[in-house]
Design a protein around this motif. Sequence first.
Motif, PDB file in Angstrom:
ATOM      1  N   GLY A 222     -27.928   9.781 -36.058  1.00 14.47           N
ATOM      2  CA  GLY A 222     -28.093  10.601 -34.873  1.00 14.47           C
ATOM      3  C   GLY A 222     -26.923  10.459 -33.917  1.00 14.47           C
ATOM      4  N   THR A 223     -27.031  11.121 -32.775  1.00 17.83           N
ATOM      5  CA  THR A 223     -25.935  11.112 -31.803  1.00 17.83           C
ATOM      6  C   THR A 223     -26.174  10.166 -30.642  1.00 17.83           C
ATOM      7  N   VAL A 224     -27.441   9.840 -30.371  1.00 14.84           N
ATOM      8  CA  VAL A 224     -27.789   8.971 -29.259  1.00 14.84           C
ATOM      9  C   VAL A 224     -29.095   8.276 -29.592  1.00 14.84           C
ATOM     10  N   ASP A 225     -29.256   7.069 -29.123  1.00 15.11           N
ATOM     11  CA  ASP A 225     -30.497   6.324 -29.344  1.00 15.11           C
ATOM     12  C   ASP A 225     -31.668   7.123 -28.780  1.00 15.11           C
ATOM     13  N   LEU A 226     -32.633   7.431 -29.636  1.00 19.22           N
ATOM     14  CA  LEU A 226     -33.765   8.239 -29.212  1.00 19.22           C
ATOM     15  C   LEU A 226     -34.515   7.617 -28.045  1.00 19.22           C
ATOM     16  N   PHE A 227     -34.501   6.290 -27.965  1.00 22.65           N
ATOM     17  CA  PHE A 227     -35.278   5.619 -26.928  1.00 22.65           C
ATOM     18  C   PHE A 227     -34.427   5.206 -25.723  1.00 22.65           C
ATOM     19  N   ASP A 228     -33.246   5.783 -25.613  1.00 21.55           N
ATOM     20  CA  ASP A 228     -32.399   5.586 -24.442  1.00 21.55           C
ATOM     21  C   ASP A 228     -32.910   6.518 -23.346  1.00 21.55           C
ATOM     22  N   THR A 229     -33.565   5.963 -22.335  1.00 16.44           N
ATOM     23  CA  THR A 229     -34.173   6.794 -21.299  1.00 16.44           C
ATOM     24  C   THR A 229     -33.169   7.325 -20.287  1.00 16.44           C
TER      25      THR A 229
END
Length: 489
Positions: A65-72
């Motif tokens: 992916g391009t960014v951590d899904l759990f990065d709020t």
Amino acid sequence: MTAPTPRRRLRHRIPTSLRRHWKLPVAFIAFVAIVATAFGAIRVRPYITGDPTIISSEITQNVAGTVDLFDTSATHELSLEIGDAEYDDMISAYEKDGDKEWVVADVVIDGTRIDDVGVRLKGNSTLRGLQGEGFDQAQGPPGMEGTVQVDPEDPTSLPLLIRFDEYVDGRAYQGMTELSVRPGSPVINEAMALSLTAETDQPTQRYAYTVYSVNDSATATRLVLEHPDEQYANSLFDSPGYLYKADASSRFEYVGDDQSDYADQFEEINAADSGTLQPIISFLKWMDSADDAEFDAHLADWVDVESFARYVATQNLLVNFDDMAGPGQNYYLWYDLDTKKLSVVSWDLNMAMQGDTSAGPDDSISMMGGMGPGGRPQGMADATPPEGMPQAMPPGMPGGESRGPGGGNTLKTRFLDSDAFTEIYHRVYQELSEQIYGNGLALEVLDEVAASMPTSDGLTAEALQESVDSMRSWIGERTQAQVQWIQPR
């Protein structure tokens, strides 16, 4: 801020017990080969009662992916593309028989496209609206704040499970094989409950808010959770163990020694082919025969009592009527292979933090403060239910026809009824009450959750602020009610 995550270390990429017991699976494979050669077409049905190893499906394609899904700190987008025929098949199968069939779809997560994923309906009570029952218990009866209405004409309203390896073996997204798309918007209560569980150092699931669409529909704001899979189970704790999911119809009672009799009650998450239901069966058999004195004296031999007290206290503090004793039987069991003890992992917290704020540690938590005869709120047995609330609860709700009023769980009931565990439960309750409400943690988490939540076509800034203000008010009332339990140290 990045959402709190379960412990995940590099060494967990290879399951702990597999590293410790590698000779056993190799020997087993050799045995199977010999049996196949010797007996040919004769079917051999092994009955395994031990727990020699945990074997995870190997991830051979991990989509970064391009960014951590759990990065709020990032705004996340998730879109699904499901063919009309596949979508109709999925809906009609459930409408006809209640079957949750997998269909093929494509998904785009934060700009990364993944073709040929599996998608199916997720949940039980939430989906009853698809079968014409007109009532959804996922967020309560119509009229309660946060009520979820599912509509087959609106695919974004449906709770779904996305599986990345359903049609492509070995594939995962950021180490996960499954994601759960939750219904409703903005469900601040569920995000709050997940975060507070993590902040109090208890196992939970990671989540992210996404701008969500299906087949180029108008966007909605949806909560997406990691769905417990083999990798989740094998990296949640430092020690090795087995993770089991309780079925919504499970009874948590001893029904004999045959493991097949429990197949529709507990799903083995990380050892599905190893016959590891024995720890649960042994515990249920002991509890079935244990009188009160035996239960008090030896429960700690079977259950991590400190952890269990924290779980029970947390569900009360979060006012979650649909926990392990609720109508949805929402919980996972963890069996630790080092300590040989069971503990509970919370799951499906979408009924938390929206009920009666006045409940104390010894009060039963149930919808609208408790149910009287016939499934009506206490004090309303001869009265007319609120507008929008059915005269009688549907199956699965307190007072319904499913497994009996309100579900129930023998372990939780006996634990709370026992004087032997009152001291530890009240001590843990007071500590968690002070941490969550007395020290202002709940309000801090609310600010963080609100900051991470995107608006969408279906959620305006005004509606979002209204939900945040409502939650802030709820926390204030709950904090005030906890004053007697919060003692300065």
